[in-house]
Design a protein around this motif. Sequence first.
Motif, PDB file in Angstrom:
ATOM      1  N   THR A 183      41.432  55.832  53.493  1.00  0.00           N
ATOM      2  CA  THR A 183      41.498  56.422  54.831  1.00  0.00           C
ATOM      3  C   THR A 183      41.479  57.947  54.744  1.00  0.00           C
ATOM      4  OG1 THR A 183      42.706  54.531  55.689  1.00  0.00           O
ATOM      5  CG2 THR A 183      42.872  56.579  56.940  1.00  0.00           C
ATOM      6  N   LYS A 184      42.299  58.498  53.873  1.00  0.00           N
ATOM      7  CA  LYS A 184      42.413  59.952  53.760  1.00  0.00           C
ATOM      8  C   LYS A 184      41.107  60.567  53.254  1.00  0.00           C
ATOM      9  CE  LYS A 184      44.944  63.821  53.364  1.00  0.00           C
ATOM     10  NZ  LYS A 184      46.273  64.261  53.638  1.00  0.00           N
ATOM     11  N   LEU A 185      40.442  59.894  52.323  1.00  0.00           N
ATOM     12  CA  LEU A 185      39.199  60.428  51.773  1.00  0.00           C
ATOM     13  C   LEU A 185      38.000  60.097  52.646  1.00  0.00           C
ATOM     14  CD1 LEU A 185      39.592  59.686  47.952  1.00  0.00           C
ATOM     15  CD2 LEU A 185      40.218  61.742  49.216  1.00  0.00           C
ATOM     16  N   ARG A 186      38.229  59.303  53.708  1.00  0.00           N
ATOM     17  CA  ARG A 186      37.157  58.878  54.603  1.00  0.00           C
ATOM     18  C   ARG A 186      36.000  58.304  53.796  1.00  0.00           C
ATOM     19  NH1 ARG A 186      37.940  64.031  56.097  1.00  0.00           N
ATOM     20  NH2 ARG A 186      39.421  64.420  57.747  1.00  0.00           N
ATOM     21  N   MET A 187      36.327  57.384  52.928  1.00  0.00           N
ATOM     22  CA  MET A 187      35.330  56.832  52.012  1.00  0.00           C
ATOM     23  C   MET A 187      34.384  55.895  52.730  1.00  0.00           C
ATOM     24  SD  MET A 187      37.575  56.135  48.589  1.00  0.00           S
ATOM     25  CE  MET A 187      36.230  55.310  47.782  1.00  0.00           C
ATOM     26  N   ALA A 188      33.133  56.292  52.759  1.00  0.00           N
ATOM     27  CA  ALA A 188      32.109  55.444  53.366  1.00  0.00           C
ATOM     28  C   ALA A 188      31.913  54.180  52.548  1.00  0.00           C
ATOM     29  CB  ALA A 188      30.796  56.210  53.458  1.00  0.00           C
ATOM     30  N   SER A 189      32.125  54.280  51.253  1.00  0.00           N
ATOM     31  CA  SER A 189      31.966  53.129  50.372  1.00  0.00           C
ATOM     32  C   SER A 189      33.307  52.458  50.112  1.00  0.00           C
ATOM     33  CB  SER A 189      31.316  53.555  49.054  1.00  0.00           C
ATOM     34  OG  SER A 189      32.152  54.506  48.414  1.00  0.00           O
ATOM     35  N   GLY A 190      34.192  52.516  51.088  1.00  0.00           N
ATOM     36  CA  GLY A 190      35.522  51.952  50.937  1.00  0.00           C
ATOM     37  C   GLY A 190      35.537  50.491  50.563  1.00  0.00           C
ATOM     38  N   ALA A 191      34.521  49.752  50.977  1.00  0.00           N
ATOM     39  CA  ALA A 191      34.461  48.327  50.650  1.00  0.00           C
ATOM     40  C   ALA A 191      34.351  48.117  49.148  1.00  0.00           C
ATOM     41  CB  ALA A 191      33.285  47.675  51.364  1.00  0.00           C
ATOM     42  N   ALA A 192      33.776  49.078  48.456  1.00  0.00           N
ATOM     43  CA  ALA A 192      33.625  48.964  47.006  1.00  0.00           C
ATOM     44  C   ALA A 192      34.941  49.218  46.278  1.00  0.00           C
ATOM     45  CB  ALA A 192      32.567  49.942  46.513  1.00  0.00           C
ATOM     46  N   MET A 193      35.925  49.708  46.987  1.00  0.00           N
ATOM     47  CA  MET A 193      37.199  50.070  46.387  1.00  0.00           C
ATOM     48  C   MET A 193      38.283  49.103  46.862  1.00  0.00           C
ATOM     49  SD  MET A 193      38.142  52.401  44.201  1.00  0.00           S
ATOM     50  CE  MET A 193      36.829  53.587  44.297  1.00  0.00           C
ATOM     51  N   ASN A 194      38.177  47.845  46.462  1.00  0.00           N
ATOM     52  CA  ASN A 194      39.152  46.835  46.862  1.00  0.00           C
ATOM     53  C   ASN A 194      40.398  46.927  46.004  1.00  0.00           C
ATOM     54  OD1 ASN A 194      37.582  45.644  48.892  1.00  0.00           O
ATOM     55  ND2 ASN A 194      36.452  44.452  47.374  1.00  0.00           N
ATOM     56  N   ALA A 195      41.552  46.809  46.624  1.00  0.00           N
ATOM     57  CA  ALA A 195      42.814  46.881  45.894  1.00  0.00           C
ATOM     58  C   ALA A 195      42.899  45.813  44.811  1.00  0.00           C
ATOM     59  CB  ALA A 195      43.978  46.748  46.870  1.00  0.00           C
ATOM     60  N   SER A 196      42.256  44.675  45.033  1.00  0.00           N
ATOM     61  CA  SER A 196      42.305  43.592  44.049  1.00  0.00           C
ATOM     62  C   SER A 196      41.602  43.963  42.745  1.00  0.00           C
ATOM     63  CB  SER A 196      41.687  42.319  44.630  1.00  0.00           C
ATOM     64  OG  SER A 196      40.332  42.544  44.961  1.00  0.00           O
ATOM     65  N   ALA A 197      40.826  45.040  42.754  1.00  0.00           N
ATOM     66  CA  ALA A 197      40.127  45.483  41.544  1.00  0.00           C
ATOM     67  C   ALA A 197      41.039  46.284  40.620  1.00  0.00           C
ATOM     68  CB  ALA A 197      38.909  46.317  41.920  1.00  0.00           C
ATOM     69  N   PHE A 198      42.270  46.524  41.045  1.00  0.00           N
ATOM     70  CA  PHE A 198      43.197  47.333  40.266  1.00  0.00           C
ATOM     71  C   PHE A 198      44.328  46.474  39.718  1.00  0.00           C
ATOM     72  CE2 PHE A 198      41.120  50.124  43.216  1.00  0.00           C
ATOM     73  CZ  PHE A 198      40.804  51.223  42.443  1.00  0.00           C
ATOM     74  N   SER A 199      44.720  46.782  38.498  1.00  0.00           N
ATOM     75  CA  SER A 199      45.793  46.046  37.833  1.00  0.00           C
ATOM     76  C   SER A 199      47.126  46.760  38.047  1.00  0.00           C
ATOM     77  CB  SER A 199      45.491  45.970  36.338  1.00  0.00           C
ATOM     78  OG  SER A 199      46.623  45.545  35.626  1.00  0.00           O
ATOM     79  N   VAL A 200      48.193  45.982  38.097  1.00  0.00           N
ATOM     80  CA  VAL A 200      49.533  46.570  38.197  1.00  0.00           C
ATOM     81  C   VAL A 200      49.813  47.431  36.967  1.00  0.00           C
ATOM     82  CG1 VAL A 200      52.007  46.027  38.375  1.00  0.00           C
ATOM     83  CG2 VAL A 200      50.364  44.723  39.693  1.00  0.00           C
ATOM     84  N   ASP A 201      49.115  47.160  35.861  1.00  0.00           N
ATOM     85  CA  ASP A 201      49.269  47.980  34.650  1.00  0.00           C
ATOM     86  C   ASP A 201      48.866  49.432  34.899  1.00  0.00           C
ATOM     87  OD1 ASP A 201      50.053  45.687  33.299  1.00  0.00           O
ATOM     88  OD2 ASP A 201      48.065  45.318  32.459  1.00  0.00           O
ATOM     89  N   GLN A 202      48.023  49.665  35.895  1.00  0.00           N
ATOM     90  CA  GLN A 202      47.550  51.008  36.227  1.00  0.00           C
ATOM     91  C   GLN A 202      48.389  51.641  37.345  1.00  0.00           C
ATOM     92  OE1 GLN A 202      45.316  52.414  34.447  1.00  0.00           O
ATOM     93  NE2 GLN A 202      44.528  50.651  33.346  1.00  0.00           N
TER      94      GLN A 202
END
Length: 74
Positions: free
Chosen positions: A20-39
């Motif tokens: 939201t803050k970065l107003r990412m047009a490609s926000g769909a490509a940045m799904n939270a499920s793609a990130f591990s709790v290890d990170q």
Amino acid sequence: MDLSQKSAENIEYMIEQIKTKLRMASGAAMNASAFSVDQYEDIRDVYELVMNKSNLSISEVEALVSELGRLRSK
């Protein structure tokens, strides 16, 4: 929100706020499920940086998106 706890829910919240803050047009490509709790700590660092800046330059946005891309699970 208590971000001191490492959880998938907190990662999802932080990623959504960053998008939201970065107003990412490609926000769909940045799904939270793609990130591990290890990170978690690295994601939180990016989140805090983004939330604490009132304005971000294009080069800063590009660097942050690149960092998030690096943190994504393979």
